[in-house]
Motif scaffolding. Structure first.
Motif, PDB file in Angstrom:
ATOM      1  N   LEU A  95     -13.411   1.286   9.515  1.00 20.85           N
ATOM      2  CA  LEU A  95     -12.098   1.934   9.366  1.00 20.85           C
ATOM      3  C   LEU A  95     -11.199   1.113   8.444  1.00 20.85           C
ATOM      4  N   ARG A  96     -11.158  -0.205   8.641  1.00 19.81           N
ATOM      5  CA  ARG A  96     -10.352  -1.068   7.764  1.00 19.81           C
ATOM      6  C   ARG A  96     -10.788  -0.940   6.304  1.00 19.81           C
ATOM      7  N   ALA A  97     -12.100  -0.947   6.081  1.00 14.88           N
ATOM      8  CA  ALA A  97     -12.623  -0.829   4.714  1.00 14.88           C
ATOM      9  C   ALA A  97     -12.238   0.517   4.113  1.00 14.88           C
ATOM     10  N   ARG A  98     -12.332   1.559   4.880  1.00 13.44           N
ATOM     11  CA  ARG A  98     -11.983   2.885   4.385  1.00 13.44           C
ATOM     12  C   ARG A  98     -10.507   2.957   4.019  1.00 13.44           C
ATOM     13  N   LEU A  99      -9.652   2.433   4.908  1.00 16.45           N
ATOM     14  CA  LEU A  99      -8.212   2.466   4.650  1.00 16.45           C
ATOM     15  C   LEU A  99      -7.819   1.526   3.517  1.00 16.45           C
TER      16      LEU A  99
ATOM     17  N   LEU B 110      -3.740  10.146   9.455  1.00 17.76           N
ATOM     18  CA  LEU B 110      -4.019   9.097  10.432  1.00 17.76           C
ATOM     19  C   LEU B 110      -4.547   9.655  11.749  1.00 17.76           C
ATOM     20  N   GLU B 111      -4.003  10.769  12.202  1.00 18.93           N
ATOM     21  CA  GLU B 111      -4.464  11.370  13.457  1.00 18.93           C
ATOM     22  C   GLU B 111      -5.924  11.806  13.356  1.00 18.93           C
ATOM     23  N   MET B 112      -6.309  12.316  12.198  1.00 18.35           N
ATOM     24  CA  MET B 112      -7.702  12.735  12.014  1.00 18.35           C
ATOM     25  C   MET B 112      -8.636  11.520  11.986  1.00 18.35           C
TER      26      MET B 112
ATOM     27  N   CYS C 217      -5.168  -0.956  11.452  1.00 20.85           N
ATOM     28  CA  CYS C 217      -6.255  -1.128  10.486  1.00 20.85           C
ATOM     29  C   CYS C 217      -5.811  -0.897   9.041  1.00 20.85           C
ATOM     30  N   LEU C 218      -4.605  -0.369   8.857  1.00 20.48           N
ATOM     31  CA  LEU C 218      -4.071  -0.239   7.504  1.00 20.48           C
ATOM     32  C   LEU C 218      -3.884  -1.634   6.908  1.00 20.48           C
ATOM     33  N   PRO C 219      -3.923  -1.755   5.594  1.00 22.71           N
ATOM     34  CA  PRO C 219      -3.607  -3.056   4.992  1.00 22.71           C
ATOM     35  C   PRO C 219      -2.227  -3.533   5.472  1.00 22.71           C
TER      36      PRO C 219
ATOM     37  N   ARG D 174       2.016  -1.613   6.613  1.00 23.67           N
ATOM     38  CA  ARG D 174       2.508  -1.360   7.966  1.00 23.67           C
ATOM     39  C   ARG D 174       3.148  -2.596   8.589  1.00 23.67           C
ATOM     40  N   ALA D 175       4.064  -2.308   9.516  1.00 25.66           N
ATOM     41  CA  ALA D 175       4.684  -3.346  10.332  1.00 25.66           C
ATOM     42  C   ALA D 175       4.964  -2.728  11.692  1.00 25.66           C
TER      43      ALA D 175
END
Length: 179
Positions: free
Chosen positions: A17-21, A29-31, A46-48, A52-53
């Motif tokens: 998931l991290r790699a994909r994002l 995001l919900e999907m 998992c977003l860079p 996000r914060a």
């Protein structure tokens, strides 16, 4: 499957998931949460880091009161069955009868159980080919209660004054460790 194998499987799924994002942060995001069988909060985590914060949900009322001064925003509720959007100014609310009540002349009105908000997630990322900024109100299960997106002008550009205010909230509150 034993506990070690399950942990390794979960870690591999989160790495995926991290790699994909990292490669493309523009998905719904919900999907992604549904696809990877994780909470919305986990997807956001998992977003860079630059996208996000997180902050404690105890700031939810203060954040809503600040947003009430921004002008037109987009309030979004996304469930498995529906995505509802309302573009309007978010009215200031107040507590009564067990809810945080918003309304009073705006198309955005309702009754929120703000005590259930455990985390605020400030997210800035591309979405459908455009920059987006949102404040996500997440419950104790890590699921989205609702989101408030920075407004856009007639050319679909983010409203600069709202981006400044969003960034100020991010900088002030997003440095906390959210539960």
């Amino acid at each position: 499957m034993n506990a070690v194998t399950t942990h390794e499987t979960n870690a591999a799924r989160l790495d995926e998931l991290r790699a994909r994002l990292s490669a493309d942060a523009s998905g719904v995001l919900e999907m992604l949460a549904q696809e990877f069988a994780v909470s919305m909060k986990t997807v956001i985590e998992c977003l860079p880091e630059s996208s996000r914060a997180l902050a404690a949900g105890t700031h939810a009322e203060a954040v809503l009161l600040e947003i009430a001064d921004w002008g037109p925003v987009t309030v979004l509720v996304h469930t498995p069955d529906v995505i509802l959007e309302c573009k309007a100014s978010l009215p200031a609310g107040r507590f009564g009868h067990g809810f945080y009540n918003i309304g009073g002349g705006s198309p955005v009105s309702g009754h929120l159980r703000l005590e259930r908000c455990k985390t605020l997630a400030f997210v800035r990322r591309p979405f459908m080919g455009a920059d987006s900024c949102s404040v996500n109100f997440l419950n104790a299960d890590g699921e989205a209660m609702f989101k408030v997106f920075v407004g856009r002008d007639e050319k679909r550009a983010l409203l600069a004054d709202q981006v400044e205010r969003f960034t100020a909230l991010w900088n002030r509150l997003g440095t906390e460790v959210a539960a």
